[in-house]
Structure formats: structure tokens, C-alpha cells
Design a protein around this motif. Structure first.
Motif, mmCIF file in Angstrom:
data_model
loop_
_atom_site.group_PDB
_atom_site.id
_atom_site.type_symbol
_atom_site.label_atom_id
_atom_site.label_comp_id
_atom_site.label_asym_id
_atom_site.label_seq_id
_atom_site.Cartn_x
_atom_site.Cartn_y
_atom_site.Cartn_z
ATOM 1 N N LEU A 68 11.142 36.517 -27.510
ATOM 2 C CA LEU A 68 11.137 37.890 -28.008
ATOM 3 C C LEU A 68 11.871 37.921 -29.343
ATOM 4 C CD1 LEU A 68 10.262 40.747 -27.109
ATOM 5 C CD2 LEU A 68 12.568 41.078 -26.258
ATOM 6 N N ARG A 69 11.191 38.432 -30.387
ATOM 7 C CA ARG A 69 11.824 38.442 -31.715
ATOM 8 C C ARG A 69 11.963 39.869 -32.227
ATOM 9 N NH1 ARG A 69 10.274 33.028 -35.131
ATOM 10 N NH2 ARG A 69 11.258 31.646 -33.595
ATOM 11 N N VAL A 70 12.972 40.558 -31.728
ATOM 12 C CA VAL A 70 13.123 41.957 -32.105
ATOM 13 C C VAL A 70 14.552 42.309 -32.480
ATOM 14 C CG1 VAL A 70 11.205 42.849 -30.763
ATOM 15 C CG2 VAL A 70 13.413 42.515 -29.677
ATOM 16 N N ASN B 148 13.806 38.878 -36.349
ATOM 17 C CA ASN B 148 13.368 40.215 -35.990
ATOM 18 C C ASN B 148 12.041 40.511 -36.684
ATOM 19 O OD1 ASN B 148 12.949 42.854 -35.435
ATOM 20 N ND2 ASN B 148 15.036 43.509 -35.894
ATOM 21 N N ASP B 149 10.953 40.472 -35.928
ATOM 22 C CA ASP B 149 9.630 40.693 -36.500
ATOM 23 C C ASP B 149 9.097 42.085 -36.189
ATOM 24 O OD1 ASP B 149 9.598 38.142 -37.523
ATOM 25 O OD2 ASP B 149 8.631 37.260 -35.772
ATOM 26 N N LEU B 150 9.924 42.923 -35.548
ATOM 27 C CA LEU B 150 9.435 44.198 -35.011
ATOM 28 C C LEU B 150 8.618 45.022 -36.015
ATOM 29 C CD1 LEU B 150 9.327 46.048 -32.552
ATOM 30 C CD2 LEU B 150 11.421 47.121 -33.333
ATOM 31 N N TYR C 239 -0.635 38.572 -36.759
ATOM 32 C CA TYR C 239 -0.190 37.279 -36.219
ATOM 33 C C TYR C 239 1.287 37.205 -35.869
ATOM 34 C CZ TYR C 239 1.104 36.534 -41.112
ATOM 35 O OH TYR C 239 1.641 36.665 -42.361
ATOM 36 N N HIS C 240 2.014 38.346 -35.950
ATOM 37 C CA HIS C 240 3.387 38.363 -35.427
ATOM 38 C C HIS C 240 3.433 39.278 -34.212
ATOM 39 C CE1 HIS C 240 4.796 36.819 -39.396
ATOM 40 N NE2 HIS C 240 5.701 36.232 -38.625
ATOM 41 N N HIS C 241 4.097 38.816 -33.174
ATOM 42 C CA HIS C 241 4.261 39.641 -31.977
ATOM 43 C C HIS C 241 5.733 39.847 -31.701
ATOM 44 C CE1 HIS C 241 0.067 39.070 -31.402
ATOM 45 N NE2 HIS C 241 0.217 37.758 -31.378
HETATM 46 MG MG MG Z 1 9.280 34.459 -38.638
#
Ligand code: MG
Ligand code: ATP
Length: 870
Positions: free
Chosen positions: A67-69, A74-76, A84-86
Motif C-alpha cells: 500500500l503506497r498512500v 505516497n502515490d495516492l 499504472y499507479h495503484h
Molecule cells: Mg513510485
């Protein structure tokens, strides 16, 4: 190739290269003070890289829920807008812990992508670390040479420190990396612009799919690098991106990982995907976010107002808000996607299937409450707009709406632009910055490097058996923060101190030096497999031997509460049913808290049955049966409940009291009889379908009963010590009811005789029958009186003032015909006169009331009544 097969092929390939395949570790991290969520495949293996745990298998491969938030990754804000980012995604990875290095990592990555999965090598590019002067790091020639064997040299690109030197955080393991990028554009597009120039340029069809990290350094607190004792490989490949390539799609969302969810959103909201960019973004946001929230809830993280729970709440709210604005959904609907998701992912991730119902309930409840917030916010925003002069709306007010009510700022901007207005963005940003600085200042922690006294990485925990032993400090460091001031973290060669974990608090106690000097240990925690003891100061000579002593009383009380928690869990499943599952617990020395899934409030009978069940087990004096370091399968055979959240490499400990068997690392009593007694203090709801019980044991129960007894005695005394206090209270209650009734009758009588008197006091002014008077009556009687007089007297204007318990009230009655004929309005009159009693009010044109806090103003208000008719 279906996504399920893609995953399997990856795992099979690395199994064929002698890797042990392990299941994904949890995405939610419960006992890691440095991180809330797993944000890369390497996180569950951190301690291996740090050399703080020895590996069993030197080669491992898996797919890891990430999870990247928040934090470093942090891709939120990108999610939904790009393809392509989740927020939540799977990272496929293969690991070498001090085993193979660059050569095999590169050879195998190539073999898998090109030979096995048949990706055209003419659409691949790779990057190599170009070196960095400030760190005295040279060009990664070794990686370049291995790549050269597979790919033409003009497809090897140099990468800088930002893209090609991977670091876990400000400190810790790091090393150069080599990425693999794919160009999936059409031949036509490729002919126009070379793929090479688009690598790492945020192009949606020229994306990084795999990152091979060669871990060989440790970044120290002063920023310098030191060589790690062994070299490791850590690779991460985006599963959804790989599916996009293999399924010949141009967007992750067009793969079968997402299409079932997207079809469902289309059906529910009556929108088509692929026709309008704003709607597409909203659909992608929802399809993505429901996965993140579902996996988080399955891992035990409910949405809440703080910490990790708040992060999850924000993700879900972002989805709700996109649905609200762009898909025009004003009712909950995202929860309906959970069953599709569980059908699709449940085979590989059984936790989603098992918790389908709970996840659905939680999301539905959150949707309900946030949609209410949105509605309320719209009303508040309307108020702000109305009170704005000109077209620029105050950023301060918008910030308040955002910060206090959770109303999304982009929604504010959108609504303003629809009305031809703008937001004062500078002011808003300034407010946001101020708030961020406040919390940043509070959260900054400065961590020094470890001072290593003895090179001993395996810190043995002996606290299950003894609470006192001689120890040596192996390393220590200083940690400073605004919140806790300066603290020292100490690590011992062995320790009896239990580190916070599994819901149980960390031990307190002290270290005693040979000269009798004492250092207090204020808390114990575990970080990357090291047990860390927190002390306010450092011993004069840290290298000597100390007697380490755990606070025995606190430990014993905590053990009582922990064992009682297990019995409570068993009792709930027995009394309510086996749908009950533990959703969290907090075991302290003073009390215990247990959260569990159950759909309804517990009745008094159920609570009693639960309490009786636990107390019966306490009375039976059941001895503890403890199984240490057993493989998880053995524990499950003994009847231990399967938990989601174990991670690879953990042998488990099972705690058995009769038929209660749980996987647990906590400390327990030797016999349930030690608990003495168990008492439930409260039962409540903490989220949709989640209940919380708080309870106490042992000494605390004695305290509880003696406190209750004190209150009971006080009550008896207040009642003048009757024989039967319960009867005395019901007698009082009955008497009270009778008195109330009598009072009502008396008041009515008083009003009646008053009416007679008042009729004579009415003056005729300009054809209006006017009466303004202060009376000593309650509001209900005044209302009755006003209506009665209104029936009797034509053309009546009545104004009555009263005073009760320091407050002032005004009542105005106007005969209906006067409203039109004389333009009189009772509502408006009390609003104006209400100011004189420092209050306000309103009502209908013929009858209205006002209340205020200034009884002294009543007289003036009554005198002013005449103003309206002369
Ligand atoms: Mg990245
Ligand atoms: P990017 O530059 O595309 O954001 P990254 O450099 O952040 O990628 P890494 O941290 O190296 O990526 O992660 C390894 C792999 O995980 C990437 O190569 C990519 O395939 C995948 N990945 C990273 N972030 C995401 C995300 N937010 N959603 C889906 N996949 C991701």
C-alpha cells in the motif's frame, strides 16, 4: 494469459530456481513503530537485511500486498488520474539473503520476461546506476556487463541516485538498483519518438515494471554509508503492470485484475467507462480504492480517526467523493463491489473471502456517514458563499470546512467555480502549511546511530520463565523527540522484558548496577526483531553487568488480563456463535479491551452468560499449557484458531487453557485460578459489525466492587437508611409522579383564574386589544393561556414575559386577522424584542416565542410591545 496464471508463472519460475515460495505477509503492520503499511516486498524481510534475524531459507519468492498512500512512498494523488499507479498493488519479488547477487538476479529476470513470458525484447529497456560523487559510489559496471549479454547496449540507460539507488528510509539498508522498463506503445508512436527518451518520464505506456535492488550498504545517521556484512538481492515487479503487458493492454485497468470491478461500477452507477475522462477517473479511483480498503479491513485495520485507520478512512472517502461528484451517486454503493472482489481475489487471498461480510458492512457504514458529511458540508459551504462579498471565498473558512468537517477541498473549489467564484488558494495553503508544521514539529524524531558495545545480534527473550536476570548492554542509541524528550534505547544480550506486541503492553522495570545505582526502564518495544528498552538516562558505565528486573506486579496483572482475554474470546464464540472473530485487543495491567465481529448489541443476558462462562473457567483452575516454537501447522492441529497476519518464518507459540487454544506471544498466568475474578465493565459498538468489550480482573475487580459498595452506602444514607433501599427509591419515584400530576392541575387552575383577571386588564389601542405583562407561569401554561385568550378576545395582541431559573422568555400571540390588516408578525416581533433579553427566537406570524439569558430585559421588552401598534 489470465492474471491468476501470471502470478503462478512467476512463482513457479522462481521455485524452479530453488526459491522457497511464501504467502504474502500482512499489508497492515501492527507492531512496527517505523511504518504503518507494507509499502514494498522487502518490508517483511527488513530484519534479515539489517542482520537482526537469521534466515532459514536464503532464497525466497512471493507476491506481497503493498500500500503506497503515506510516508516515503505516497502515490495516492496519482491514482485514478494515471493508469499504472495503484494504492494497493501486488509486488512480485525474489530474494537472496547473502546468497546469489547481481549476475543471477539479472539473468533470471531476463529469462523470465523474455524466454518464459515471451515479452518482445525490442520493447525492453534497462537502467544502471551511474554512481554518485557525494557518496563516493562508482558506476555500476558489473550490472552493465551482465545486461550487455542480453540486450543491445543502446537499450541500457544510465540512471541517477534518485531513480537507481534504493534506500529503505533516511537510515538503513540500501544499494544500487537496475530497473526494467517496457514500451508498449504502437509501432506508429514508436517510430515518432524513441522509447529510450521516454524512460522515467512518466509516460503511461513506457513504464517501469521491475526493479532489481542490490543491497550492499547501510546508511548511517550522519548520512555516511558502510558496507553490509553480506550482499542481498531484493526485487520488486508490479503484478498489475506485468498483466497489462502480457494481456496486450494499454492500461492496468483494462486487465482482468480490474475489469470485473469496472463493469460492476458501470452497472450500478449507469455510466460507461471509456467515454468521458472525468467519469473514467472516478471509476478507476473507485475500482482501485475498494481493493485497498477491503484488504486493509481484512488485515484488521478498520477506518478510524487516527493513525493507520485514518489513512484508510481517507482512501475510502476519496472514492466516495469521486462517486458523489462525477458518477452522481448520493447513496452508498461501493460496498456492493466487495463480493466481486472477493470472487476474483479470494482464491489466492483467502482473507478477503473469509471476511467478505464484515468488509461489506464496514464500507457501507462509512459511505453512509461520509455522504451525510458531504450533505452537511454543502449546506455550510452555502452559508460561506452567502456571507462572501465579491467572488473570492476565504481560504481560512474553506480550511475550517476541510479540517473540522472533513469536507474535501477539491469539491469546494469545484462548487465555487460552478457559481463563478474562486477560492483564495494562497490563504488555504497557508493554513494547511501552518497545520502541517504544527504536527511535523510534534512528530520529528531524531535517531542517533547505534553505539555497539558487543557484537551480538540475537537477543534472547527469557521473560516467559524469569523476571530477573543479569544482562549486558550490547548496543544503545539516543532518540529525541518533542513528545518524549531524550530517551535512550538499550538492547541487551538477553532480556526478561516483554516487548509491546499482540495487544499487550511492554514491561516496565529497572536495571541495577553493582554499586546499587538504578536506571528505570519505562517501556519495552520491538523494532525489526530487536527488543528495545527505553530509559530516561544512560548508566555511567554501560559496559558492566546489570541486574535486569521486571516490575512483577504490573506483569502479573497484565498476565491476568491477557489470559482472561483468551477466555473471553472463547466465551463469546460459545455464547454468540463462531462468527465471532477477534478484531483487536489491548491488554494493560489495569484492564483489557477486546474487539470482535458481531452484528448486534449484546443483551444483558448474553453479557451475563459471557461473564459466567469466563468465571466458571477461572473457578475450574485450569492449568496453562504452553507450546513454544512450534510450526504453525502443529498449532492449528491442536485447535488453535487460524489467524491472518502471521508472516513467513514465524514459528508460533500456542497458549492453551482447556479448550481455549490461541496463537499468542503474550505472557499468561500459570493457572486460570490466578485471575481470581472477571468482570465486564462496558460493551459498545466501535464500527459497523464490530463490538468492544472492556473488562477487568483480579485486584481491579475488588476495587470495582468496593467502589460500587461505597456508592450504594452513600445512596442508602441519602435515603435515610431505609430497610429496603430499592423499595425506598420506587416509592420516591411514584410519589414524584403523583406530585407532578397535582402540580399540573394546580397550574391549570392558576391559569384559569389568571385568565379571568387578565381579560379585565386588556386595553384597546387603535382598535387592537393589547396586553403586555410579566407572569409567573411555565411555558406550556402560557401557550394554553394565549390560545384561550385568543379564542375569547378579538383583535388580540398579547405579549407575555416570564423568568425561570435565571433565563428570560417572551411569548407573542396575534389574532390571525391582524396579521394581514395591520402587517403584524409575531415571529419577527419576538426576534427583535428577543435582543433585549439577549437571546433570539421565532415561530409563526400568529404565535412565536423567544428565550434569552437576561431576565432584566423583560420589562423593557414588554414596554416596547406597544411600538408595534401605535
Ligand atoms: Mg513510485
Ligand atoms: P514508479 O516510478 O513507476 O512510481 P517506483 O520507482 O516507485 O515506480 P519501486 O519502488 O521500484 O517503484 O517498486 C517496484 C515495482 O513496483 C515497480 O517497478 C512497479 O512495477 C511497481 N509499482 C510501484 N509503485 C506502484 C504503484 N503505486 N502501483 C502499482 N505498481 C507499482
Amino acid at each position: 494469459m489470465k492474471s491468476q496464471q501470471v502470478r503462478q508463472q512467476f512463482l513457479d519460475f522462481f521455485a524452479s530456481k530453488k526459491h522457497t515460495i511464501v504467502p504474502s505477509s500482512p499489508m497492515v503492520l501492527k507492531n512496527d513503530p517505523t511504518l504503518m503499511f507494507t509499502n514494498a516486498g522487502m518490508v517483511p524481510f527488513k530484519e534479515f537485511f539489517l542482520g537482526q534475524k537469521t534466515v532459514k531459507d536464503k532464497r525466497i519468492a512471493d507476491t506481497q500486498k503493498c500500500l503506497r498512500v503515506s510516508g516515503k512512498h505516497n502515490d495516492l494523488e496519482e491514482v485514478g488520474k494515471d493508469t499504472y499507479h495503484h494504492t494497493m498493488f501486488e509486488m512480485l519479488g525474489n530474494w537472496s539473503f547473502g546468497d546469489y547477487f547481481k549476475k543471477e538476479a539479472i539473468d533470471w529476470a531476463w529469462e523470465l520476461l523474455v524466454d518464459v513470458l515471451k515479452i518482445d525484447k525490442d520493447c525492453l529497456y534497462v537502467t544502471v546506476f551511474e554512481g554518485a560523487k557525494e557518496d563516493e559510489l562508482a558506476y555500476d559496471q558489473e550490472a552493465y556487463d551482465y545486461w550487455k549479454k542480453h540486450i543491445s547496449e543502446d537499450r541500457i540507460i544510465n540512471g541517477n541516485k534518485k531513480d537507481n539507488f534504493w534506500e529503505m528510509g533516511a537510515q538503513g539498508p540500501c544499494g544500487p538498483c537496475s530497473e526494467i522498463h517496457v514500451d508498449i506503445r504502437s509501432d506508429e508512436d514508436k517510430a515518432k519518438i524513441s522509447g529510450k527518451s521516454l524512460v522515467n518520464m512518466d509516460h503511461p505506456q513506457v513504464v517501469e515494471i521491475w526493479n532489481l535492488v542490490f543491497m550492499e550498504f547501510n546508511r548511517k545517521a550522519d548520512g555516511s554509508l558502510e558496507k553490509l556484512p553480506a550482499q542481498h538481492v531484493d526485487t520488486g515487479m508490479g503484478f498489475e503492470r506485468l498483466c497489462m503487458v502480457l494481456q496486450n493492454k494499454q492500461s492496468n485497468y483494462d486487465t482482468d485484475v480490474f475489469t470485473p470491478l469496472i463493469r460492476e461500477v458501470e452497472a450500478i452507477t449507469n455510466n460507461d467507462y471509456g467515454k468521458d475522462e472525468e467519469i473514467d477517473i472516478a471509476i478507476r479511483v473507485i475500482a482501485d480504492h475498494v481493493r485497498a480498503v477491503a484488504f486493509a479491513v481484512a488485515d484488521g485495520q478498520l477506518p478510524s480517526n487516527t493513525g493507520a485507520g485514518y489513512v484508510i478512512r481517507r482512501i475510502l472517502r476519496r472514492a466516495i467523493r469521486y462517486g458523489f461528484t462525477f458518477l452522481n451517486k448520493k447513496e452508498p454503493f461501493i460496498y456492493k463491489l466487495v463480493s466481486t472482489l472477493s470472487k476474483q481475489m479470494g482464491d489466492y487471498f483467502p482473507e478477503i473471502k473469509a471476511q467478505n461480510q464484515l468488509i461489506t458492512n464496514v464500507i457501507k457504514e462509512e459511505e453512509h456517514s461520509f455522504l451525510r458529511t458531504l450533505e452537511q458540508g454543502l449546506i455550510l459551504l452555502d452559508g460561506i458563499i452567502k456571507s462572501t462579498n465579491g467572488t473570492k471565498v476565504s481560504g481560512k473558512k474553506a480550511f475550517e470546512l476541510y479540517d473540522t468537517y472533513g469536507f474535501p477541498i477539491d469539491l469546494t473549489s469545484l462548487i465555487l467555480s460552478e457559481k463563478g467564484m474562486t477560492l483564495n488558494e494562497d490563504e488555504f495553503t497557508a493554513e494547511l502549511e501552518k497545520q502541517k508544521n504544527r504536527s511535523r514539529a510534534a512528530a520529528t524524531v531524531e535517531t542517533d546511530d547505534w553505539v555497539v558495545l558487543i557484537d551480538d545480534n540475537e537477543e534472547e527473550f527469557v521473560g516467559y520463565d524469569i523476571l530477573e536476570t543479569n544482562v549486558k548492554i550490547t548496543r544503545y542509541r539516543k532518540v529525541s523527540s518533542k513528545k518524549h524528550g531524550d530517551l535512550y534505547q538499550l538492547v541487551f544480550n538477553l532480556t526478561p522484558f516483554y516487548p509491546e506486541g499482540g495487544g499487550q503492553v511492554g514491561d516496565k522495570g529497572y536495571l541495577e548496577a553493582s554499586n546499587g545505582n538504578v536506571i528505570y526502564i519505562v517501556d519495552t518495544k520491538k523494532e525489526n526483531n530487536l527488543i528495545i528498552h527505553f530509559a530516561k538516562s544512560l548508566p555511567k558505565d554501560p559496559s558492566q553487568t546489570f541486574k535486569a528486573v521486571v516490575d512483577q506486579k504490573q506483569r502479573y496483572r497484565t498476565a491476568c488480563n491477557h489470559s482472561a482475554t483468551h477466555l473471553l474470546h472463547q466465551a463469546l464464540r460459545e455464547v454468540l456463535g463462531t462468527h465471532v472473530e477477534q478484531k483487536g485487543s489491548a491488554v494493560h495491567s489495569k484492564n483489557l479491551r477486546f474487539d470482535f465481529s458481531h452484528y448486534a448489541k449484546l443483551t444483558a443476558d448474553e453479557l451475563q452468560a459471557v461473564e459466567d462462562f469466563v468465571n466458571a473457567r477461572i473457578e475450574s483452575k485450569i492449568p496453562l499449557n504452553e507450546f513454544r516454537n512450534i510450526p504453525i501447522e502443529v498449532a492449528l492441529k491442536k485447535g488453535a484458531m487460524a489467524l491472518f497476519g502471521e508472516k513467513y518464518g514465524d514459528t508460533v507459540r500456542a497458549i492453551q487453557f482447556g479448550n481455549s487454544v490461541e496463537l499468542c506471544g503474550g505472557t499468561h498466568v500459570q493457572n486460570t485460578g490466578d485471575i481470581w475474578h472477571f468482570k465486564i465493565i462496558s460493551e459498545s459498538a466501535i464500527a459497523a459489525g464490530i463490538r468492544r468489550i472492556e473488562a477487568i480482573t483480579n485486584d481491579a475487580v475488588k476495587g470495582y466492587y468496593s467502589e460500587n459498595n461505597k456508592i450504594y452506602n452513600n445512596i442508602k444514607e441519602l435515603l435515610k437508611n431505609p430497610q429496603n433501599p430499592q423499595k425506598a427509591i420506587t416509592d420516591l419515584q411514584e410519589e414524584n409522579i403523583i406530585l407532578k400530576k397535582q402540580l399540573e392541575i394546580l397550574l391549570k387552575d392558576k391559569a384559569k383564574s389568571l385568565k379571568g383577571e387578565l381579560i379585565h386588564e386588556v386595553e384597546n389601542i387603535n382598535g387592537i386589544n393589547y396586553l403586555a405583562k410579566k407572569l409567573d407561569l411555565d411555558q406550556n401554561s402560557i401557550k394554553d393561556l394565549a390560545f384561550d385568550l385568543g379564542n375569547k378576545i378579538e383583535n388580540l395582541f398579547l405579549l407575555i414575559g416570564t423568568e425561570k431559573e435565571g433565563k428570560a422568555f417572551l411569548t407573542c400571540f396575534i389574532s390571525k386577522n391582524l396579521i394581514e390588516e395591520k402587517q403584524l408578525n409575531a415571529g419577527q416581533i419576538v426576534r427583535e424584542l428577543g435582543k433585549l433579553i439577549q437571546g433570539g427566537g421565532g415561530g409563526q406570524p400568529f404565535f412565536a416565542t423567544a428565550g434569552g439569558k437576561n431576565p432584566k430585559g423583560i420589562e423593557e421588552a414588554l414596554e416596547n410591545g406597544k411600538r408595534y401598534i401605535v
